[in-house]
Scaffold this motif. Structure first.
Motif, PDB file in Angstrom:
ATOM      1  N   ARG A   1     -53.650   6.520  -5.719  1.00 11.46           N
ATOM      2  CA  ARG A   1     -53.682   5.930  -4.534  1.00 11.46           C
ATOM      3  C   ARG A   1     -52.866   4.460  -4.549  1.00 11.46           C
ATOM      4  NH1 ARG A   1     -59.839   8.319  -3.817  1.00 11.46           N
ATOM      5  NH2 ARG A   1     -59.450   9.996  -2.978  1.00 11.46           N
ATOM      6  N   GLU A   2     -53.062   3.754  -5.539  1.00  7.30           N
ATOM      7  CA  GLU A   2     -52.486   2.379  -5.566  1.00  7.30           C
ATOM      8  C   GLU A   2     -50.822   2.719  -5.444  1.00  7.30           C
ATOM      9  OE1 GLU A   2     -53.199  -0.996  -6.199  1.00  7.30           O
ATOM     10  OE2 GLU A   2     -55.308  -0.571  -6.080  1.00  7.30           O
ATOM     11  N   LEU A   3     -50.531   3.676  -6.396  1.00 11.38           N
ATOM     12  CA  LEU A   3     -49.074   3.755  -6.562  1.00 11.38           C
ATOM     13  C   LEU A   3     -48.444   4.490  -5.135  1.00 11.38           C
ATOM     14  CD1 LEU A   3     -46.461   4.156  -8.335  1.00 11.38           C
ATOM     15  CD2 LEU A   3     -47.339   6.497  -8.802  1.00 11.38           C
ATOM     16  N   VAL A   4     -48.998   5.257  -4.538  1.00 13.53           N
ATOM     17  CA  VAL A   4     -48.405   6.037  -3.349  1.00 13.53           C
ATOM     18  C   VAL A   4     -48.451   4.761  -2.116  1.00 13.53           C
ATOM     19  CG1 VAL A   4     -49.250   7.279  -1.237  1.00 13.53           C
ATOM     20  CG2 VAL A   4     -49.289   8.169  -3.548  1.00 13.53           C
ATOM     21  N   GLY A   5     -49.486   3.944  -2.346  1.00 15.28           N
ATOM     22  CA  GLY A   5     -49.365   2.893  -1.456  1.00 15.28           C
ATOM     23  C   GLY A   5     -48.139   1.902  -1.452  1.00 15.28           C
ATOM     24  N   ARG A   6     -47.730   1.460  -2.794  1.00 18.71           N
ATOM     25  CA  ARG A   6     -46.754   0.817  -3.338  1.00 18.71           C
ATOM     26  C   ARG A   6     -45.489   1.347  -2.833  1.00 18.71           C
ATOM     27  NH1 ARG A   6     -47.846  -3.022  -7.618  1.00 18.71           N
ATOM     28  NH2 ARG A   6     -50.361  -2.999  -7.800  1.00 18.71           N
ATOM     29  N   LEU A   7     -45.202   2.750  -3.221  1.00 14.27           N
ATOM     30  CA  LEU A   7     -43.975   3.263  -2.864  1.00 14.27           C
ATOM     31  C   LEU A   7     -43.674   4.086  -1.688  1.00 14.27           C
ATOM     32  CD1 LEU A   7     -43.740   5.042  -6.445  1.00 14.27           C
ATOM     33  CD2 LEU A   7     -42.830   2.819  -5.809  1.00 14.27           C
ATOM     34  N   SER A   8     -44.859   4.189  -0.708  1.00 15.10           N
ATOM     35  CA  SER A   8     -44.823   4.828   0.412  1.00 15.10           C
ATOM     36  C   SER A   8     -44.479   6.352   0.115  1.00 15.10           C
ATOM     37  CB  SER A   8     -44.022   4.442   1.529  1.00 15.10           C
ATOM     38  OG  SER A   8     -44.349   3.073   1.940  1.00 15.10           O
ATOM     39  N   ALA A   9     -45.049   7.006  -0.806  1.00 13.79           N
ATOM     40  CA  ALA A   9     -44.521   8.217  -1.514  1.00 13.79           C
ATOM     41  C   ALA A   9     -45.434   9.480  -0.913  1.00 13.79           C
ATOM     42  CB  ALA A   9     -44.503   8.222  -2.745  1.00 13.79           C
ATOM     43  N   VAL A  10     -45.110  10.532  -0.974  1.00 11.82           N
ATOM     44  CA  VAL A  10     -45.768  11.756  -0.297  1.00 11.82           C
ATOM     45  C   VAL A  10     -46.731  12.005  -1.492  1.00 11.82           C
ATOM     46  CG1 VAL A  10     -45.901  14.187  -0.173  1.00 11.82           C
ATOM     47  CG2 VAL A  10     -43.899  12.892   0.654  1.00 11.82           C
ATOM     48  N   TYR A  11     -48.057  12.054  -1.216  1.00 10.62           N
ATOM     49  CA  TYR A  11     -49.205  12.456  -2.045  1.00 10.62           C
ATOM     50  C   TYR A  11     -49.566  13.805  -2.366  1.00 10.62           C
ATOM     51  CZ  TYR A  11     -53.734  11.650  -4.427  1.00 10.62           C
ATOM     52  OH  TYR A  11     -54.976  11.429  -5.144  1.00 10.62           O
ATOM     53  N   LEU A  12     -49.416  14.392  -3.382  1.00 11.71           N
ATOM     54  CA  LEU A  12     -50.019  15.864  -3.520  1.00 11.71           C
ATOM     55  C   LEU A  12     -51.346  15.739  -4.630  1.00 11.71           C
ATOM     56  CD1 LEU A  12     -46.551  17.774  -3.868  1.00 11.71           C
ATOM     57  CD2 LEU A  12     -48.230  17.396  -1.702  1.00 11.71           C
ATOM     58  N   ARG A  13     -52.141  16.182  -4.326  1.00 10.63           N
ATOM     59  CA  ARG A  13     -53.424  16.027  -5.139  1.00 10.63           C
ATOM     60  C   ARG A  13     -54.022  17.492  -5.062  1.00 10.63           C
ATOM     61  NH1 ARG A  13     -59.218  13.057  -3.793  1.00 10.63           N
ATOM     62  NH2 ARG A  13     -60.382  13.607  -5.747  1.00 10.63           N
ATOM     63  N   ILE A  14     -54.109  18.039  -6.470  1.00 13.55           N
ATOM     64  CA  ILE A  14     -54.235  19.607  -6.755  1.00 13.55           C
ATOM     65  C   ILE A  14     -55.820  19.687  -6.390  1.00 13.55           C
ATOM     66  CG2 ILE A  14     -54.451  21.168  -8.754  1.00 13.55           C
ATOM     67  CD1 ILE A  14     -51.736  20.658  -8.120  1.00 13.55           C
ATOM     68  N   ASP A  15     -56.519  18.772  -6.682  1.00  9.57           N
ATOM     69  CA  ASP A  15     -58.045  18.907  -6.305  1.00  9.57           C
ATOM     70  C   ASP A  15     -58.001  19.241  -4.660  1.00  9.57           C
ATOM     71  OD1 ASP A  15     -58.893  18.509  -8.867  1.00  9.57           O
ATOM     72  OD2 ASP A  15     -59.701  16.610  -8.354  1.00  9.57           O
ATOM     73  N   ALA A  16     -57.482  18.610  -3.772  1.00 12.04           N
ATOM     74  CA  ALA A  16     -57.279  18.891  -2.520  1.00 12.04           C
ATOM     75  C   ALA A  16     -56.879  20.177  -2.148  1.00 12.04           C
ATOM     76  CB  ALA A  16     -56.539  17.700  -1.535  1.00 12.04           C
ATOM     77  N   ILE A  17     -55.787  20.609  -2.492  1.00 18.07           N
ATOM     78  CA  ILE A  17     -55.144  21.862  -2.320  1.00 18.07           C
ATOM     79  C   ILE A  17     -55.920  23.051  -2.805  1.00 18.07           C
ATOM     80  CG2 ILE A  17     -53.313  23.292  -2.878  1.00 18.07           C
ATOM     81  CD1 ILE A  17     -51.341  20.797  -3.171  1.00 18.07           C
ATOM     82  N   GLU A  18     -56.604  22.743  -4.087  1.00 13.40           N
ATOM     83  CA  GLU A  18     -57.435  23.707  -4.663  1.00 13.40           C
ATOM     84  C   GLU A  18     -58.561  23.991  -3.646  1.00 13.40           C
ATOM     85  OE1 GLU A  18     -56.163  24.107  -9.330  1.00 13.40           O
ATOM     86  OE2 GLU A  18     -57.985  22.819  -8.836  1.00 13.40           O
ATOM     87  N   GLN A  19     -59.296  23.005  -3.042  1.00 11.69           N
ATOM     88  CA  GLN A  19     -60.404  23.124  -2.347  1.00 11.69           C
ATOM     89  C   GLN A  19     -60.164  23.581  -1.017  1.00 11.69           C
ATOM     90  OE1 GLN A  19     -63.847  22.687  -3.132  1.00 11.69           O
ATOM     91  NE2 GLN A  19     -64.038  23.521  -1.337  1.00 11.69           N
ATOM     92  N   ALA A  20     -58.694  23.559  -0.442  1.00 16.08           N
ATOM     93  CA  ALA A  20     -58.587  23.993   0.803  1.00 16.08           C
ATOM     94  C   ALA A  20     -58.354  25.553   0.474  1.00 16.08           C
ATOM     95  CB  ALA A  20     -57.116  23.514   1.157  1.00 16.08           C
ATOM     96  N   LEU A  21     -57.872  25.826  -0.673  1.00 16.57           N
ATOM     97  CA  LEU A  21     -57.651  27.371  -0.788  1.00 16.57           C
ATOM     98  C   LEU A  21     -59.173  28.009  -0.828  1.00 16.57           C
ATOM     99  CD1 LEU A  21     -54.628  27.313  -3.373  1.00 16.57           C
ATOM    100  CD2 LEU A  21     -54.763  28.331  -0.902  1.00 16.57           C
ATOM    101  N   VAL A  22     -59.987  27.226  -1.664  1.00 24.89           N
ATOM    102  CA  VAL A  22     -61.533  27.912  -1.670  1.00 24.89           C
ATOM    103  C   VAL A  22     -62.079  28.186  -0.261  1.00 24.89           C
ATOM    104  CG1 VAL A  22     -63.674  27.288  -2.423  1.00 24.89           C
ATOM    105  CG2 VAL A  22     -61.767  27.206  -3.883  1.00 24.89           C
ATOM    106  N   SER A  23     -61.705  26.892   0.560  1.00 18.67           N
ATOM    107  CA  SER A  23     -62.655  26.820   1.863  1.00 18.67           C
ATOM    108  C   SER A  23     -62.004  27.859   2.592  1.00 18.67           C
ATOM    109  CB  SER A  23     -62.200  25.528   2.543  1.00 18.67           C
ATOM    110  OG  SER A  23     -63.252  24.504   1.556  1.00 18.67           O
TER     111      SER A  23
END
Length: 166
Positions: free
Chosen positions: A18-40
């Motif tokens: 989260r700190e890094l993405v803010g500094r770089l204005s980067a796209v953030y891919l979080r596996i936990d969020a992706i996996e939970q979306a698939l489960v849901s």
């Protein structure tokens, strides 16, 4: 550029990401969020398995092709997943920076695991025993190692951003 943050649950990956993405204005891919979306979504029969990583690889590839910086936040526990991230970067003619986030203070690592609250609806966090049992292969390739027991998330993000510069 693809920046892959790897490490055991509770090591500090998401906080640093989260700190890094803010500094770089980067796209953030979080596996936990992706996996939970698939489960849901209830589209998979049984375990998520490699599906979350496969979705993340595809999203990373498409964003890298657009010239965007991508930060992937994942345990990335095995040589096969580490090689897959390298292949994603290569397929997009992108550089890759592999970062292993560790917490060398076992008591602090355990405290983080036991006290954190889920921030993704429906996501069940691992307990300390499952973190200790996690299948996490030792690294055999070069990577930047950040010890979150020794540096703040802000300092870690700065070190990674500096290493990511061309």
């Amino acid at each position: 550029m693809l920046i892959v943050l790897s490490g055991l649950p509770g090591s500090g990956k998401t906080t640093v990401a989260r700190e890094l993405v803010g500094r770089l204005s980067a796209v953030y891919l979080r596996i936990d969020a992706i996996e939970q979306a698939l489960v849901s979504a209830k589209v998979l029969a049984g375990e998520v398995g490699p599906a979350g990583y496969e979705v993340a690889y595809a999203l990373a590839r498409s964003n890298l092709a657009l010239g965007l910086t991508v930060v992937a936040d994942c345990v990335n526990p095995l040589p096969v997943t580490r090689e897959a991230w390298r292949a994603v970067a290569a397929s997009a003619s992108s550089r890759v920076l592999e970062v292993e986030i560790v917490c060398s203070d076992v008591a602090e690592h355990r405290r983080r695991v036991e006290l954190r609250a889920p921030d993704i609806p429906g996501h069940v966090l691992p307990d300390w025993a499952s973190v200790l049992r996690h299948d996490y292969a030792p690294w055999t390739t070069d990577r930047l190692v950040i010890d979150t027991a020794a540096v703040s998330a802000s300092d870690a993000a700065q070190r990674i951003a500096t290493a990511a510069r061309p």
